[in-house]
Enzyme design. Structure first.
Site, PDB file in Angstrom:
ATOM      1  N   HIS A 149       0.844  -1.198   0.000  1.00 23.25           N
ATOM      2  CA  HIS A 149       0.000   0.000   0.000  1.00 23.25           C
ATOM      3  C   HIS A 149       0.875   1.242   0.000  1.00 23.25           C
ATOM      4  O   HIS A 149       2.103   1.161   0.041  1.00 23.25           O
ATOM      5  CB  HIS A 149      -0.979  -0.001   1.169  1.00 23.25           C
ATOM      6  CG  HIS A 149      -0.343   0.019   2.536  1.00 23.25           C
ATOM      7  ND1 HIS A 149       0.304  -1.062   3.076  1.00 23.25           N
ATOM      8  CD2 HIS A 149      -0.255   1.007   3.475  1.00 23.25           C
ATOM      9  CE1 HIS A 149       0.748  -0.762   4.280  1.00 23.25           C
ATOM     10  NE2 HIS A 149       0.424   0.491   4.547  1.00 23.25           N
TER      11      HIS A 149
ATOM     12  N   ASP B  54       5.887   4.230   5.220  1.00 20.40           N
ATOM     13  CA  ASP B  54       6.680   3.187   5.874  1.00 20.40           C
ATOM     14  C   ASP B  54       6.641   1.870   5.110  1.00 20.40           C
ATOM     15  O   ASP B  54       7.274   0.890   5.515  1.00 20.40           O
ATOM     16  CB  ASP B  54       6.235   2.990   7.329  1.00 20.40           C
ATOM     17  CG  ASP B  54       4.802   2.529   7.458  1.00 20.40           C
ATOM     18  OD1 ASP B  54       3.967   2.936   6.628  1.00 20.40           O
ATOM     19  OD2 ASP B  54       4.495   1.771   8.404  1.00 20.40           O
ATOM     20  N   HIS B  55       5.943   1.870   3.956  1.00 18.28           N
ATOM     21  CA  HIS B  55       5.905   0.685   3.095  1.00 18.28           C
ATOM     22  C   HIS B  55       6.390   0.969   1.676  1.00 18.28           C
ATOM     23  O   HIS B  55       6.722   0.031   0.954  1.00 18.28           O
ATOM     24  CB  HIS B  55       4.491   0.104   3.046  1.00 18.28           C
ATOM     25  CG  HIS B  55       4.037  -0.461   4.352  1.00 18.28           C
ATOM     26  ND1 HIS B  55       4.033  -1.806   4.633  1.00 18.28           N
ATOM     27  CD2 HIS B  55       3.595   0.152   5.475  1.00 18.28           C
ATOM     28  CE1 HIS B  55       3.603  -2.010   5.871  1.00 18.28           C
ATOM     29  NE2 HIS B  55       3.322  -0.833   6.404  1.00 18.28           N
TER      30      HIS B  55
ATOM     31  N   HIS C  76      -7.591  -1.419   5.614  1.00 16.95           N
ATOM     32  CA  HIS C  76      -6.503  -0.532   6.049  1.00 16.95           C
ATOM     33  C   HIS C  76      -6.567   0.840   5.361  1.00 16.95           C
ATOM     34  O   HIS C  76      -6.959   1.818   5.982  1.00 16.95           O
ATOM     35  CB  HIS C  76      -5.146  -1.188   5.822  1.00 16.95           C
ATOM     36  CG  HIS C  76      -4.004  -0.401   6.378  1.00 16.95           C
ATOM     37  ND1 HIS C  76      -3.858  -0.169   7.728  1.00 16.95           N
ATOM     38  CD2 HIS C  76      -2.948   0.205   5.773  1.00 16.95           C
ATOM     39  CE1 HIS C  76      -2.772   0.549   7.927  1.00 16.95           C
ATOM     40  NE2 HIS C  76      -2.203   0.795   6.761  1.00 16.95           N
TER      41      HIS C  76
ATOM     42  N   HIS D 138       1.392   3.853   2.102  1.00 18.74           N
ATOM     43  CA  HIS D 138       1.976   4.525   3.257  1.00 18.74           C
ATOM     44  C   HIS D 138       3.504   4.557   3.146  1.00 18.74           C
ATOM     45  O   HIS D 138       4.119   3.602   2.667  1.00 18.74           O
ATOM     46  CB  HIS D 138       1.561   3.841   4.553  1.00 18.74           C
ATOM     47  CG  HIS D 138       0.199   4.269   5.032  1.00 18.74           C
ATOM     48  ND1 HIS D 138      -0.539   3.542   5.938  1.00 18.74           N
ATOM     49  CD2 HIS D 138      -0.551   5.356   4.725  1.00 18.74           C
ATOM     50  CE1 HIS D 138      -1.679   4.156   6.173  1.00 18.74           C
ATOM     51  NE2 HIS D 138      -1.712   5.261   5.453  1.00 18.74           N
TER      52      HIS D 138
ATOM     53  N   ASP E  91      -0.125  -4.165   5.964  1.00 15.70           N
ATOM     54  CA  ASP E  91      -1.037  -3.718   7.025  1.00 15.70           C
ATOM     55  C   ASP E  91      -2.459  -4.075   6.612  1.00 15.70           C
ATOM     56  O   ASP E  91      -2.825  -3.949   5.443  1.00 15.70           O
ATOM     57  CB  ASP E  91      -0.920  -2.210   7.237  1.00 15.70           C
ATOM     58  CG  ASP E  91       0.462  -1.811   7.745  1.00 15.70           C
ATOM     59  OD1 ASP E  91       1.203  -2.710   8.190  1.00 15.70           O
ATOM     60  OD2 ASP E  91       0.793  -0.614   7.691  1.00 15.70           O
TER      61      ASP E  91
ATOM     62  N   HIS F 217       6.511  -5.620  11.941  1.00 13.03           N
ATOM     63  CA  HIS F 217       5.734  -4.387  12.088  1.00 13.03           C
ATOM     64  C   HIS F 217       5.075  -4.321  13.471  1.00 13.03           C
ATOM     65  O   HIS F 217       3.858  -4.166  13.604  1.00 13.03           O
ATOM     66  CB  HIS F 217       4.682  -4.316  10.977  1.00 13.03           C
ATOM     67  CG  HIS F 217       4.181  -2.923  10.687  1.00 13.03           C
ATOM     68  ND1 HIS F 217       3.286  -2.272  11.507  1.00 13.03           N
ATOM     69  CD2 HIS F 217       4.432  -2.076   9.675  1.00 13.03           C
ATOM     70  CE1 HIS F 217       2.995  -1.083  11.000  1.00 13.03           C
ATOM     71  NE2 HIS F 217       3.702  -0.939   9.882  1.00 13.03           N
TER      72      HIS F 217
ATOM     73  N   GLU G  42       1.676  -8.426   9.981  1.00 14.99           N
ATOM     74  CA  GLU G  42       1.940  -7.268  10.829  1.00 14.99           C
ATOM     75  C   GLU G  42       1.446  -7.558  12.245  1.00 14.99           C
ATOM     76  O   GLU G  42       0.562  -8.396  12.451  1.00 14.99           O
ATOM     77  CB  GLU G  42       1.241  -6.027  10.277  1.00 14.99           C
ATOM     78  CG  GLU G  42      -0.281  -6.069  10.354  1.00 14.99           C
ATOM     79  CD  GLU G  42      -0.874  -4.779  10.910  1.00 14.99           C
ATOM     80  OE1 GLU G  42      -0.382  -4.304  11.959  1.00 14.99           O
ATOM     81  OE2 GLU G  42      -1.834  -4.262  10.306  1.00 14.99           O
TER      82      GLU G  42
END
Length: 651
Positions: free
Chosen positions: A67, A71-72, A156, A69, A177, A414, A202
């Site tokens: 996805h 942090d990904h 999510h 975000h 996530d 995570h 996660e």
């Protein structure tokens, strides 16, 4: 077969998700994120662990992004445009559409506003996205002739997906996530029941079980209403995509019901741009949003408008959504500096905040002052309100998913180390599934299942269907005098049928595997059977014997006569049966048999295998010729030892 997992990020922490999985020779990088709490080398995964030479194209088969975000996906443009990866990249259509917005917004905040050194340019983002192949839900993508991947709905955020990867018979799922409960604008995660060697999940809320969604919503609305009712300002730090839309729907409906006129603001054009995509990608939202789309688009907010910077210090109450969500910089930090010193104002934190951010400091306990840098200190007198409005699943959701999929192994990523350890213990004790919680740079190796579809020869099938009877004479319960057997004390015949299908699996290049009967292998190879056997002529003490002139058989002066060699074999059978613990020796009239071990009376005076042991009196010994194969050598010598210990006087 071994599945190897190299954890480059999100190992016992939340941030820079990146796991490289090797499955039967294929290497997949799942996610390529950045850490929002660091500005040094810890910001990105250590890509040198993938390839020290920097040849990432040959080191990786593909990259899969779950996805948008940061942090990904935050390190992806750096990895492709600076580090030089040119291989295939896969993500869903919404992720491909929204990721450039998130990446460019971050670049502007870090470079244009904070003066940080540029990690990648706008052109890098554009070029990176050109390498991406978009996939749809449940679309099976054949990456190459061996590797296939498939995306499943994860909830999510818009476009988030769990990814299934399969190479041969080895299969895994990497969740990214996900949320196991639906909310106002997205549905719950959905995935097929799959046969998995490994689930990588996660564990952000590894020990948290949330109360009902409606109770959390009431608490949030009550806190916001109380603040604006007292003339205060509400700052809601949130990412522009995801929680912003969820909370805007919630507040917009509440404002309508309560007829409130207090303004609700978006902080940036990014959120307005994001709402446009939400309207376009309505099929990825919740069922309720899709059902009402014909009459009203849920993302057309009546009470929400854009925010101008000049309004920061304007009098009167308001609600402001400002990015980024963890107050790690950007406009949310700028507003926080202005509003934090007032006791009338409220900062409500609706989601998880990474360690090192101001949001995390506020959630860890209400501080009175926060040191931003050497020359800046923020006076904190405002109200702090924390809500579990995170789009991540809770501990119950994680356990439900693991139980539903029932993989052979689980790896937790995570999450925070102590919470992961607690969840790991639950998975192992309650579900009986091996679980791991590796740290960054750790490698986890697990075995995978390998199935081979094979044909079977007619002879092998016939041998499997035919009975495999073995007739075993049980040991005699009465034998008071040598050579005299009480037949009334003999136990019944024991019949065994161990119907075991034993064959040989043949795997030839460009041919389907086939199972043959063992006798067919030599014919196929055009070879003759050769078997190495061992022989030993073993002396056995029965008393004083002599050879009769007429028959050549043995008799003794001290006990009842023994008429023939079958009697000797039977006496030996009784002795061995009583003392042997491994297997059952069988009597076949002319010889005794145990696996490949075979014993019969030897009447040859010059037997080449005879032992000349001076400890035996030739007149009292009967020789038995024994043969066996190498595989049964240990068992054979044990039987020989029992035979040689035979004492007629003790029987």
């Amino acid at each position: 077969m071994v599945i190897e997992c190299l954890v480059l990020g999100a190992g016992q922490e939340v941030g820079k998700s990146c796991v490289v999985v090797s499955i039967n020779g294929k290497r997949i990088m799942f996610d390529c994120g950045m850490h929002m709490g660091y500005l040094d080398h810890r910001r990105y995964p250590d890509f040198s662990l993938i390839s020290k030479s920097g040849d990432f194209d040959n080191a990786l088969t593909c990259i899969v992004i779950t996805h948008f975000h940061l942090d990904h996906i935050g390190a992806l443009p750096y990895f492709t445009e600076v580090c030089g990866y040119r291989g295939p990249i896969y993500m869903t259509y919404p992720t491909k559409a929204l990721a450039p917005l998130m990446l460019e917004d971050y670049r502007k905040v870090m470079v244009d506003r904070r003066g940080e050194q540029e990690q990648f340019s706008y052109e890098n983002i554009v070029d990176c996205m050109k390498k991406v192949t978009a996939v749809d839900l449940k679309q099976t993508v054949q990456v190459d002739k061996d590797l296939q991947i498939r995306a499943y709905y994860a909830g999510h955020v818009l476009g988030a997906a769990m990814f299934y990867a399969k190479v041969g018979d080895a299969a895994i799922v990497y969740t990214g996530d996900y949320n196991m409960t639906p909310d106002r604008h997205l549905g719950a995660a959905q995935i097929d029941r799959l046969h998995l060697d490994l689930l990588i999940t996660e564990s952000t809320y590894a020990t948290t079980v949330r109360d009902s969604k409606y109770a959390r919503e009431r608490e949030f609305l009550k806190a916001v209403h109380k603040c604006v009712g007292g003339g205060g300002k509400v700052l809601i730090p949130t990412f522009a995509l995801g929680r912003a839309q969820e909370l805007c729907i919630l507040l917009d409906d509440y404002w309508e019901r309560m007829n409130l006129k207090v303004p609700i603001y978006f902080s940036a054009g990014l959120t307005i741009q994001a709402n446009m995509y939400y309207k376009m990608l309505i099929s990825w939202t919740s069922q309720k949003v899709k059902d009402t789309y014909a009459t009203r688009n849920a993302f057309d907010f009546k009470n929400v408008c854009s925010f101008d910077r000049s309004l920061i210090n304007a009098p009167g109450p308001c609600v402001l959504f400002a990015t980024p969500g963890m107050i790690s910089g950007g406009f949310s930090l700028e507003v926080f500096k202005q509003w934090a010193p007032s006791e009338m104002n409220l900062v409500t934190l609706p989601g998880y905040c990474v360690a090192g951010t101001i949001g995390h400091k506020l959630m860890s306990g209400k501080p009175t002052k926060i040191d931003l840098d050497e020359g800046t200190q923020i006076d904190v007198r405002c109200q702090i309100h924390q809500l579990s409005f995170s789009p991540h699943t809770d501990a119950k959701g994680i356990m439900d998913l693991v139980k539903f999929l029932s993989p052979k192994n689980v790896i937790l990523v995570h999450g925070e180390k102590p919470k992961m350890a607690s969840l790991k213990g639950r998975i192992q004790s309650e579900l009986g599934i091996q679980c791991y919680d590796p740290a960054n740079k750790d490698i986890v190796c697990i075995s995978s299942t390998h199935y081979v579809k094979a044909d079977a020869s007619a002879k092998f099938i016939q041998s499997s269907l035919n009975p495999n009877f073995r007739f075993l004479n049980r040991s005699l319960e009465g034998s008071s005098v040598l050579g005299h057997v009480d037949t009334t004390a003999m136990s019944p015949l024991q019949v065994c049928d161990d119907r075991v299908a034993e064959g040989i699996l043949i795997m030839e290049k460009n041919h389907k595997a086939k199972v043959l009967h063992q006798d067919e292998l030599l014919d196929m190879l055009r070879e003759q059977k050769h078997e190495v056997k061992y022989a030993y002529c073993c002396p056995v003490q029965f008393g004083k014997f002599e050879r009769t002139e007429n028959t050549g058989l043995l008799s003794t002066r001290d006990v009842l006569p023994i008429s023939d060699k079958c009697s000797l074999l039977h006496l030996l059978f009784v002795k061995v049966s009583n003392e042997l613990t491994e297997g059952s020796i069988q009597e076949f009239g002319e010889h005794l048999q145990l696996q490949s071990f075979r014993a019969s009376v030897c009447l040859k005076d010059n037997c080449p295998y005879r032992s000349t042991d001076s400890s035996h009196n030739i007149s009292e010994a009967v020789y038995f010729c024994c043969t066996w194969s190498l595989a049964d050598e240990k068992l054979a010598w044990k039987v020989v030892a029992i035979m040689k210990s035979l004492d007629a006087n003790a029987m």
